[in-house]
Scaffold this motif. Sequence first.
Motif, PDB file in Angstrom:
ATOM      1  N   UNK A  26      25.777   0.881   6.847  1.00 42.55           N
ATOM      2  CA  UNK A  26      25.607  -0.240   5.930  1.00 42.55           C
ATOM      3  C   UNK A  26      24.727   0.237   4.773  1.00 42.55           C
ATOM      4  N   UNK A  27      24.503  -0.632   3.773  1.00 44.38           N
ATOM      5  CA  UNK A  27      23.493  -0.290   2.774  1.00 44.38           C
ATOM      6  C   UNK A  27      22.337  -1.274   2.860  1.00 44.38           C
ATOM      7  N   UNK A  28      21.331  -1.091   2.024  1.00 44.67           N
ATOM      8  CA  UNK A  28      20.110  -1.887   2.107  1.00 44.67           C
ATOM      9  C   UNK A  28      19.813  -2.520   0.757  1.00 44.67           C
ATOM     10  N   UNK A  29      20.431  -3.664   0.508  1.00 46.19           N
ATOM     11  CA  UNK A  29      20.118  -4.469  -0.674  1.00 46.19           C
ATOM     12  C   UNK A  29      19.942  -5.912  -0.224  1.00 46.19           C
ATOM     13  N   UNK A  30      19.214  -6.669  -1.008  1.00 42.93           N
ATOM     14  CA  UNK A  30      18.936  -8.059  -0.684  1.00 42.93           C
ATOM     15  C   UNK A  30      19.721  -9.032  -1.549  1.00 42.93           C
ATOM     16  N   UNK A  31      20.333  -8.519  -2.627  1.00 46.37           N
ATOM     17  CA  UNK A  31      21.202  -9.308  -3.493  1.00 46.37           C
ATOM     18  C   UNK A  31      22.381  -8.409  -3.874  1.00 46.37           C
ATOM     19  N   UNK A  32      23.542  -8.994  -4.157  1.00 45.73           N
ATOM     20  CA  UNK A  32      24.712  -8.157  -4.449  1.00 45.73           C
ATOM     21  C   UNK A  32      24.498  -7.247  -5.661  1.00 45.73           C
ATOM     22  N   UNK A  33      25.006  -6.035  -5.567  1.00 43.62           N
ATOM     23  CA  UNK A  33      24.986  -5.097  -6.693  1.00 43.62           C
ATOM     24  C   UNK A  33      26.390  -4.878  -7.243  1.00 43.62           C
ATOM     25  N   UNK A  34      27.342  -5.686  -6.790  1.00 45.94           N
ATOM     26  CA  UNK A  34      28.702  -5.643  -7.300  1.00 45.94           C
ATOM     27  C   UNK A  34      29.381  -6.970  -7.030  1.00 45.94           C
ATOM     28  N   UNK A  35      30.340  -7.331  -7.868  1.00 44.44           N
ATOM     29  CA  UNK A  35      31.011  -8.616  -7.714  1.00 44.44           C
ATOM     30  C   UNK A  35      30.121  -9.760  -8.156  1.00 44.44           C
ATOM     31  N   UNK A  36      30.326 -10.920  -7.545  1.00 43.10           N
ATOM     32  CA  UNK A  36      29.551 -12.117  -7.892  1.00 43.10           C
ATOM     33  C   UNK A  36      28.067 -11.859  -7.619  1.00 43.10           C
TER      34      UNK A  36
END
Length: 291
Positions: A41-51
């Motif tokens: 998986x990756x580790x982000x708290x808000x989307x970095x692509x799409x909506x």
Amino acid sequence: MAPIEHPSFGIMTAPMQVGYDDILRVWREADEVSAIEHAWLFDHLMPIGGDPDGPIFEGWTLLAALAAQTERLRLGLLVTSNRFRPPAMLAKIATTVDIVSGGRLDFGIGAGSRPGHPLARREYAAHGLPYHDAAHAVASLAEACTVIRRLWSEGEPFDFHGEKVQLTGAFGNPKPLQSPYPPILIGGRSTPTLRVVAEHADIWNIPGGDIDDAVRRSALVDRFCAEIDRDPATITRSIALPVSYDRPDNTRREIAEALGAGFSHVVLMLPSPYPDRVAHWVADELIDTRA
């Protein structure tokens, strides 16, 4: 350089703009496909692509759930942002996942999102997290790796007084199942980060896209290993490559280039929505065809 004879292949499912059931379906299927050895998986708290306001899951929580739902795959985050969690807490979280998985964790970590990525940068302010400059982030990463390894391996409480990390009476109990500890994968391409790779990493990962640059960065890892008298062959070279369902020839070509350049650990990044039997498609169209 001769092509890698026995590479390992894995998949990555970014946990954004997608539902839990879809990710679980892909991981359960991949767990049954022997050609796929690891999943990420990756580790982000808000989307970095799409909506930008679309759904996204917290990586370590989701990883624990998937660890409990799989039996064979090695698993991890590609990669944990060291900016998100204090290192002693992160060591405890990772230990828990290693135990839940039965000792299948590959511990991925990096300095954190680069400042030039506005969609990634916004998640810090949105969650009340500080965002220091790159030098601070890399120094913090080096100290975090030191602290985490000690928490995983030392049998007595200890104090740690670094420039970025301060601990009193630090102690990890239980320990991870893997001995001496889970393999440490560090992701990044900047020169300062590669110095941390040389000192601490068992696996080094770089995003694909420019194989010539990846080769140059790999040579830097070799140089930094030589400076500290470490055998560079003890660091597995890993690369993350985007998958095209419509143009698998492009992905196969990038895989061949990466293997030819000495990258033996290949992570295939699957775009969503995920087709039915996508793990079998990866094995049949991207991995087994190399023969």
